[in-house]
Design an enzyme around this catalytic site. Structure first.
Site, short mmCIF file in Angstrom:
data_model
loop_
_atom_site.label_atom_id
_atom_site.label_comp_id
_atom_site.label_asym_id
_atom_site.label_seq_id
_atom_site.Cartn_x
_atom_site.Cartn_y
_atom_site.Cartn_z
N GLU A 1 -24.40 -6.70 -3.76
CA GLU A 1 -24.54 -5.80 -4.90
C GLU A 1 -25.50 -6.37 -5.94
O GLU A 1 -25.57 -7.57 -6.12
CB GLU A 1 -23.20 -5.67 -5.62
CG GLU A 1 -22.14 -4.98 -4.85
CD GLU A 1 -20.82 -4.98 -5.61
OE1 GLU A 1 -19.82 -4.63 -4.99
OE2 GLU A 1 -20.80 -5.31 -6.81
N CYS B 1 -28.37 -8.18 -12.73
CA CYS B 1 -27.33 -9.13 -12.30
C CYS B 1 -27.43 -9.26 -10.78
O CYS B 1 -27.17 -8.31 -10.06
CB CYS B 1 -25.96 -8.57 -12.72
SG CYS B 1 -24.59 -9.59 -12.15
N CYS C 1 -18.28 -7.11 -10.48
CA CYS C 1 -17.85 -8.23 -9.66
C CYS C 1 -17.42 -7.87 -8.23
O CYS C 1 -16.29 -8.09 -7.83
CB CYS C 1 -16.68 -8.94 -10.33
SG CYS C 1 -16.86 -9.03 -12.11
N CYS D 1 -10.93 -11.83 -9.12
CA CYS D 1 -12.28 -11.42 -8.75
C CYS D 1 -12.33 -10.74 -7.38
O CYS D 1 -11.80 -11.27 -6.40
CB CYS D 1 -13.18 -12.65 -8.76
SG CYS D 1 -14.89 -12.27 -8.36
N CYS E 1 -17.74 -14.79 -1.27
CA CYS E 1 -17.60 -16.00 -2.08
C CYS E 1 -16.37 -16.75 -1.60
O CYS E 1 -15.38 -16.13 -1.21
CB CYS E 1 -17.43 -15.62 -3.55
SG CYS E 1 -17.30 -17.03 -4.67
N CYS F 1 -11.20 -17.07 -6.90
CA CYS F 1 -10.65 -16.75 -8.24
C CYS F 1 -9.71 -15.55 -8.13
O CYS F 1 -10.04 -14.54 -7.49
CB CYS F 1 -11.76 -16.48 -9.24
SG CYS F 1 -12.81 -17.91 -9.53
N1 SAH Z 1 -19.29 -17.46 -9.29
C1 SAH Z 1 -19.91 -17.40 -10.57
C2 SAH Z 1 -20.72 -16.15 -10.83
C3 SAH Z 1 -20.19 -14.84 -10.34
S1 SAH Z 1 -18.82 -14.14 -11.22
C4 SAH Z 1 -18.89 -17.62 -11.66
O1 SAH Z 1 -17.71 -17.77 -11.35
O2 SAH Z 1 -19.26 -17.73 -12.82
C5 SAH Z 1 -19.51 -13.67 -12.79
C6 SAH Z 1 -18.50 -13.64 -13.92
O3 SAH Z 1 -17.61 -12.53 -13.78
C7 SAH Z 1 -17.63 -14.88 -13.98
O4 SAH Z 1 -17.43 -15.28 -15.31
C8 SAH Z 1 -16.33 -14.35 -13.39
O5 SAH Z 1 -15.25 -15.18 -13.73
C9 SAH Z 1 -16.28 -12.97 -13.97
N2 SAH Z 1 -15.35 -12.05 -13.31
C10 SAH Z 1 -15.01 -11.97 -12.01
N3 SAH Z 1 -14.11 -10.99 -11.81
C11 SAH Z 1 -13.88 -10.44 -13.00
C12 SAH Z 1 -13.05 -9.37 -13.45
N4 SAH Z 1 -12.27 -8.69 -12.61
N5 SAH Z 1 -13.07 -9.07 -14.77
C13 SAH Z 1 -13.86 -9.75 -15.64
N6 SAH Z 1 -14.66 -10.75 -15.28
C14 SAH Z 1 -14.66 -11.10 -13.98
#
Ligand code: SAH
Length: 341
Positions: free
Chosen positions: A91, A104, A328, A118, A111, A115
């Protein structure tokens, strides 16, 4: 055959050298690929026909395909689903602000960081993207939308520092090939400490963003498995080193989750953690992900005001693309689920 798109200026010179051509031909090739945006060797008319044929015998000049584009009717954010040569999908999100267009980009297919909140990590990592595949996202979207991308955030699917070499190569290419300055590029990481150290040694002028999401070690571990490997203390230490070396102020991203990290003790702990540290806190409203126990906080403005009162620099990320699964990895996830059904 290897895709020539994604070759650096140096690699273009080497390609020409290997074909018995003078070095300046490499420069011409580089210009065709990135400034003139050729999509076929036949277009490279300042190269002889036989040279173009030789190139075509040895390389492909390939781009991904836009499978789907959803536009938010309100804020005009566009979310693209792009298919790569091997059929994998990623994406890319185009955000339009009054000061220009931001893209973005994804850095991996899936990944492996896991997390909890995510969508990109559901299903794990399939593979890393090449530098060309990351750059191609800018190429494809600029052509499709008829815009020039001014800012790039590496915050799409994937953990960029888990694909270190290709991401660094991409930054160089975006800079040299597309003229996007390093200060216009933001790399977001969940906190891979050794790679942040290695990045500091490169002394780039990019913006570094760290996904913090909790100021307590135990709560951060619950949200982000990587925190078990690299502690909060080690992360803050490496961030301080990064700032000392690069003089670039770091942004800490903090997605506010109801009752989990939006409590008074979180405000106090964040204040203690960052007192006197030249940094910036970016508060994010949590985007809902299906089957997740975490809900967005109602206290975003309060939280922001309290941090500011305590002297921290803090902003709230404008919520965009809400109507189009912009956050995300949600579009890819839905696409995958539909295909598997
Ligand atoms: N792996 C990297 C970059 C990709 S995620 C990282 O972790 O920073 C980009 C951002 O979106 C990160 O800050 C991540 O924690 C956040 N993110 C992921 N899922 C999310 C969600 N459901 N709501 C808000 N932010 C989210």
């Amino acid at each position: 055959m290897e895709n020539i798109f994604g070759s650096t200026a140096q690699e273009c010179a080497q390609i020409m050298k290997a074909l018995g051509e003078p070095a300046y031909r490499g420069k011409q090739l580089f210009e065709w690929l990135y400034s003139k945006k050729a999509t076929d060797f036949a277009e490279m008319t300042n190269l002889s026909k036989s040279l173009r044929e030789k190139l075509a015998e040895n390389f492909v000049l390939g781009h991904g395909t836009i499978v789907k584009c959803q536009e938010d009717p309100v804020d005009h954010t566009r979310k693209y689903l792009i298919a790569l040569a091997d059929g994998s999908c990623i994406e890319t999100v185009l955000m339009s602000y009054h000061h220009g267009h931001s893209l973005c980009v994804s850095s991996q297919v899936g990944c492996s960081m896991g997390c909890a909140f995510c969508a990109s990590t559901r299903g794990g990592k399939v593979r890393d993207l090449s530098a060309g595949e990351i750059l191609d996202q800018i190429f494809l979207v600029e052509q499709d939308a008829g815009v020039r991308v001014a800012n790039v955030v590496i915050m799409g699917i994937g953990e960029p520092l888990d694909n270190f070499d290709n991401v660094v190569k991409f930054i160089g290419l975006a800079n040299e090939g597309l003229g996007i300055g390093q200060r216009k590029i933001t790399l977001s990481t969940c906190g891979l400490v050794p790679q942040i150290e290695a990045l500091a040694d490169l002394d780039l002028q990019i913006n570094l963003a760290i996904s913090l999401h909790a100021p307590f070690q135990d709560r951060r571990e619950i949200l982000m498995p990587i925190a078990k490997k690299y502690s909060l203390n080690a992360l803050i230490k490496v961030c301080n080193n990064y700032f000392t070396k690069t003089k670039r102020r770091i942004t800490f991203e903090y997605a506010l989750i109801d009752g989990f990290n939006d409590r008074p003790e979180d405000i106090n702990e964040l204040t203690a953690l960052f007192k006197g540290v030249p940094c910036h806190i970016n508060l994010i409203g949590l985007n809902p992900v299906t089957e997740s126990v975490y809900k967005g906080s109602q206290n975003v403005n309060f939280f922001s005001d309290e941090l500011k009162k305590r002297g921290l620099t803090c902003t709230i990320r404008r919520k965009i693309g809400d109507n189009i699964d912009a956050a995300c990895g949600q579009l890819r996830l839905k696409h995958k689920e539909n295909e598997e059904r």
